[in-house]
Design an enzyme around this catalytic site. Structure first.
Site, PDB file in Angstrom:
ATOM      1  CD  GLU A  18      -2.351   1.049   2.789  1.00  0.00           C
ATOM      2  OE1 GLU A  18      -3.510   1.771   3.142  1.00  0.00           O
ATOM      3  OE2 GLU A  18      -1.711   0.803   3.756  1.00  0.00           O
TER       4      GLU A  18
ATOM      5  CG  ASN B 220      -5.150   3.853   0.226  1.00  0.00           C
ATOM      6  OD1 ASN B 220      -4.466   3.370  -0.403  1.00  0.00           O
ATOM      7  ND2 ASN B 220      -4.762   3.752   1.854  1.00  0.00           N
TER       8      ASN B 220
ATOM      9  CE  LYS C 221      -7.276   0.958   3.875  1.00  0.00           C
ATOM     10  NZ  LYS C 221      -5.927   1.504   4.471  1.00  0.00           N
TER      11      LYS C 221
ATOM     12  CD  GLU D 224      -5.703   4.551   5.772  1.00  0.00           C
ATOM     13  OE1 GLU D 224      -6.156   4.606   4.904  1.00  0.00           O
ATOM     14  OE2 GLU D 224      -4.989   3.938   6.666  1.00  0.00           O
TER      15      GLU D 224
ATOM     16  CB  CYS E 202      -3.900  -1.443   4.755  1.00  0.00           C
ATOM     17  SG  CYS E 202      -3.204  -1.095   6.433  1.00  0.00           S
TER      18      CYS E 202
ATOM     19  CG  ASN F  13       2.092   1.721   4.051  1.00  0.00           C
ATOM     20  OD1 ASN F  13       2.742   2.790   3.969  1.00  0.00           O
ATOM     21  ND2 ASN F  13       2.292   0.860   3.462  1.00  0.00           N
TER      22      ASN F  13
END
Length: 308
Positions: free
Chosen positions: A46, A106, A123, A142, A168, A193
């Site tokens: 990621e 993302n 994501k 995020e 993730c 991450n």
């Protein structure tokens, strides 16, 4: 038999000062090592091109646009695509995407062995929070800098294998794997991450974080009879530690390759995708065994409702 050597290109830390070109050079070196081992499908983490910027709060979120890519491939990443085409290697990696109409995601892309982008995933399960939280040991913003993905969970028949992507925090949600499993997925790629300490629960450190990561991916692989490749960006990045623990999991939920470091490291394993068939035809034969009349709550309810 449908066999393919699949690799995970774990990456060490990327600092704020590291240029895209420097990072892509590292990615290319991992790709060369993968080619030497016969890898035909390579998985990067990621946000593979930049530091994990959601750890910083900016009052004006537009200040973070410098970490986003407005096109893919672009000038910095084109050499990676060119090398992959030369080596006949499919790959996937994650990055921050800024769309032409101003949306922030993302994102991960998937290519074929000719370096053509055949799939895009954004994501869905964004962790963290929107505003600065002084109660946390570190920020995880995020929800401030990204929008939830708008493409859902899809699969693509790529290089003879049914592939799907997640990113993730998606790996912690069983819905991710089942959505892909219901499309016959045989290989799920997951870049991540992940901080080595829970910002809201200091006692949850590296050992438990790695355990939870393994548990989620092994369960998802077994319960959907698919290979899962989870690949980290790891190490101390701008003073913040990210865990490693990259793994390749087989359709029985067994770990068949595992990273040993927190730096740039290649892991790989030969995957026999015909092995996905047994679980899909027996214990997890969805057509025979699923009882969707009893699953309605999953599709209509988000938060917990406790009976009075």
């Amino acid at each position: 038999m449908r066999k393919m050597i699949v690799g995970g290109a774990q990456m060490g830390p990327i600092q704020q000062a590291d240029s895209r070109e420097t990072v892509v050079a590292r990615m290319m070196e991992l790709m060369r090592k993968a080619h030497a081992e016969g890898v035909k499908m390579l998985v990067y983490p990621e946000l593979a091109l930049t530091t994990f910027f959601p750890r910083w709060y900016a009052e004006d979120r537009a200040e973070m646009d410098r970490w986003f890519e407005s096109e893919m491939p672009n000038g910095a990443t084109q050499p990676l695509f060119d090398l992959a085409r030369e080596m006949g290697m499919a790959f996937t990696f994650g990055f921050a995407e800024l769309t032409p109409d101003g949306h922030h995601y993302n994102t991960s892309i998937l290519t074929d062995a000719q370096a053509n982008i055949v799939g895009t995933y954004r994501k869905v399960h964004l962790p963290g929070h929107v505003d600065h939280d002084p109660e946390r040991t570190h920020q995880h913003l995020e929800k401030r800098y990204f929008e939830p993905g708008d493409l859902g969970f899809n699969v693509w028949r790529n290089e003879g294998v049914v592939m799907g992507m997640a990113i993730c925090n998606d790996r912690r949600w069983p819905e991710t794997y089942r959505e892909l499993g219901l499309q016959g997925v045989e290989l799920i790629t997951i870049g991540y991450n992940t901080p080595s300490v829970n910002s809201q629960k200091g006692a949850e450190g590296l050992r438990q974080r790695l355990f939870h990561s393994d548990l989620s991916m092994q369960a998802g692989a077994y319960q959907n009879s698919t290979y899962v490749v989870g690949v980290a960006k790891a190490g101390t990045e701008d003073g913040h530690h990210l865990m490693g623990g990259s793994i390749i999991v087989d359709p029985d939920g067994e770990v068949i390759a595992r990273a040993e470091t927190e730096g740039d490291e290649l892991i790989f394993a030969e995957c026999d995708f015909d092995r996905c068939t047994f679980g899909k035809a027996t214990v997890f034969d969805f057509a025979r065994h699923r009882r969707i009349e009893h699953y309605q709550r999953i599709g209509r309810q988000t938060g917990v409702i406790v009976p009075v």
